[in-house]
Scaffold this active site. Structure first.
Site, mmCIF file in Angstrom:
data_model
loop_
_atom_site.group_PDB
_atom_site.id
_atom_site.type_symbol
_atom_site.label_atom_id
_atom_site.label_comp_id
_atom_site.label_asym_id
_atom_site.label_seq_id
_atom_site.Cartn_x
_atom_site.Cartn_y
_atom_site.Cartn_z
ATOM 1 N N GLY A 149 11.766 56.202 67.844
ATOM 2 C CA GLY A 149 12.855 56.226 66.882
ATOM 3 C C GLY A 149 12.340 56.386 65.466
ATOM 4 O O GLY A 149 11.153 56.675 65.246
ATOM 5 N N ALA A 150 13.230 56.204 64.501
ATOM 6 C CA ALA A 150 12.842 56.294 63.090
ATOM 7 C C ALA A 150 13.869 55.552 62.254
ATOM 8 O O ALA A 150 15.003 55.317 62.698
ATOM 9 C CB ALA A 150 12.758 57.750 62.643
ATOM 10 N N GLU A 181 2.309 52.968 66.339
ATOM 11 C CA GLU A 181 3.178 54.144 66.512
ATOM 12 C C GLU A 181 2.477 55.392 65.978
ATOM 13 O O GLU A 181 2.509 56.456 66.605
ATOM 14 C CB GLU A 181 4.500 53.925 65.782
ATOM 15 C CG GLU A 181 5.379 52.875 66.446
ATOM 16 C CD GLU A 181 6.633 52.533 65.665
ATOM 17 O OE1 GLU A 181 7.565 52.040 66.282
ATOM 18 O OE2 GLU A 181 6.654 52.748 64.435
ATOM 19 N N GLY A 225 11.574 49.850 69.233
ATOM 20 C CA GLY A 225 12.859 49.691 68.550
ATOM 21 C C GLY A 225 14.022 49.710 69.510
ATOM 22 O O GLY A 225 13.863 49.876 70.732
ATOM 23 N N LYS A 259 9.115 55.250 59.138
ATOM 24 C CA LYS A 259 9.087 54.370 60.291
ATOM 25 C C LYS A 259 8.458 53.036 59.880
ATOM 26 O O LYS A 259 7.836 52.937 58.844
ATOM 27 C CB LYS A 259 8.272 55.001 61.427
ATOM 28 C CG LYS A 259 8.974 56.217 62.032
ATOM 29 C CD LYS A 259 8.273 56.745 63.272
ATOM 30 C CE LYS A 259 7.880 55.697 64.248
ATOM 31 N NZ LYS A 259 8.973 54.816 64.685
ATOM 32 N N GLY A 260 8.642 52.047 60.751
ATOM 33 C CA GLY A 260 8.023 50.757 60.487
ATOM 34 C C GLY A 260 9.006 49.631 60.254
ATOM 35 O O GLY A 260 8.603 48.503 59.992
ATOM 36 N N GLY A 261 10.314 49.947 60.382
ATOM 37 C CA GLY A 261 11.310 48.889 60.248
ATOM 38 C C GLY A 261 11.073 47.766 61.242
ATOM 39 O O GLY A 261 11.397 46.608 60.981
ATOM 40 N N GLY A 262 10.472 48.123 62.366
ATOM 41 C CA GLY A 262 10.147 47.125 63.393
ATOM 42 C C GLY A 262 8.701 46.655 63.320
ATOM 43 O O GLY A 262 8.218 45.989 64.241
ATOM 44 N N LYS A 295 20.541 57.885 60.457
ATOM 45 C CA LYS A 295 19.140 57.970 60.041
ATOM 46 C C LYS A 295 18.818 59.285 59.307
ATOM 47 O O LYS A 295 17.730 59.436 58.762
ATOM 48 C CB LYS A 295 18.216 57.840 61.252
ATOM 49 C CG LYS A 295 18.462 56.615 62.132
ATOM 50 C CD LYS A 295 18.069 55.343 61.432
ATOM 51 C CE LYS A 295 18.234 54.097 62.284
ATOM 52 N NZ LYS A 295 17.393 53.994 63.433
HETATM 53 C C1 5RP Z 1 9.580 50.423 64.534
HETATM 54 C C2 5RP Z 1 10.204 51.709 64.133
HETATM 55 C C3 5RP Z 1 11.504 52.061 64.763
HETATM 56 O O1 5RP Z 1 11.370 53.286 65.386
HETATM 57 C C4 5RP Z 1 12.554 52.137 63.696
HETATM 58 O O2 5RP Z 1 12.593 50.904 62.998
HETATM 59 C C5 5RP Z 1 13.918 52.457 64.285
HETATM 60 O O3 5RP Z 1 14.374 51.375 65.045
HETATM 61 P P1 5RP Z 1 15.770 51.373 65.779
HETATM 62 O O4 5RP Z 1 15.713 52.378 66.882
HETATM 63 O O5 5RP Z 1 15.914 49.953 66.265
HETATM 64 O O6 5RP Z 1 16.837 51.723 64.762
HETATM 65 O O7 5RP Z 1 9.682 52.457 63.350
HETATM 66 O O8 5RP Z 1 8.413 50.168 63.792
#
Ligand code: 5RP
Length: 214
Positions: A82-83, A103, A29, A94-97, A121
């Site tokens: 991150g989260a 992970e 992320g 988690k998992g937005g990416g 967050k």
């Molecule tokens: C990826 C994640 C990332 O940690 C989460 O999406 C946070 O991303 P960012 O640091 O860009 O805000 O879980 O799968």
């Protein structure tokens, strides 16, 4: 402080947990990208990294940090990631990416999980951010129906194929008051690869960039 500066502050703060000779578990992320930049500055002090995604592997290698296969490494002393959301008990969404499966694997192999976030967050109750669920493609509709039965509104993340060749359902409308129980329950559904709840293996330390460090 601007959003990116908060992410950078969190990423740089996590360097304090890196010890000489370590193999460091590295998440995915934009916040982690700042951690990788900071890690590159002390790369001569570490053995290398275990990566949680193809994207992070490319960033690490581009900065000259050796990336190990998890199978070649024992327990990892430190995992930094991150989260998308973090509650007061250090449980995470988690998992937005879309990197949640690897992970979760690397986090599970780690003795210490340091989570790096910006203040946006932090939440009292998880679930405003749609919960990512990685599914085997043929089970997408089956799992989606099960999620609806549990009060969620799953949306297929269009065009997203994970590093493992699977698909993501983003589940809206959940209010997750018992993250451990929900993680356990959703993990049982046939076709679910990984639930983006990190509650059974939650963070040990949360560093909030631009705020007091928790
Ligand atoms: C990826 C994640 C990332 O940690 C989460 O999406 C946070 O991303 P960012 O640091 O860009 O805000 O879980 O799968």
């Amino acid at each position: 402080m601007p959003h990116d500066a908060q992410k950078r502050a969190a990423g740089e703060a996590a360097i304090a947990y890196v010890e000489d000779g370590m193999v460091v578990g590295v998440g995915t992320g934009s916040t982690v990208a700042y951690f990788i930049d900071a890690l590159a500055k002390i790369k001569h002090r570490i053995e290398g990294a275990v990566s949680s995604s193809q994207a992070s592997t490319e960033l690490l290698q581009a900065r000259g940090i050796r990336v190990f296969d998890l199978n070649a490494i024992g327990p990892i002393p430190l995992y930094v990631d991150g989260a998308d959301e973090c509650d007061g008990d250090k449980c995470l969404i988690k998992g937005g990416g879309a990197a949640l499966t690897r992970e979760k694997i690397v986090a599970s192999a780690a003795n210490k999980f340091v989570c790096i976030i910006d203040p946006s967050k932090r939440v009292d109750v998880l679930g405003k951010f749609p919960l990512p669920v990685e599914v085997i493609p043929m089970a997408r509709s089956l799992v989606a129906r099960e999620l609806v039965r549990r009060g969620g509104a799953p949306v297929w993340r269009d065009g997203c194929v994970t590093d493992n060749g699977n698909w993501i359902l983003d589940v809206h409308g959940l209010r997750i008051t018992d993250p451990v129980a929900m993680e356990r329950e959703l993990n049982q559904l046939a076709g679910v690869v990984t639930v983006g709840l990190f509650a059974q293996r939650r963070a040990d330390v949360v560093l909030v960039g631009g705020a007091e460090m928790a």
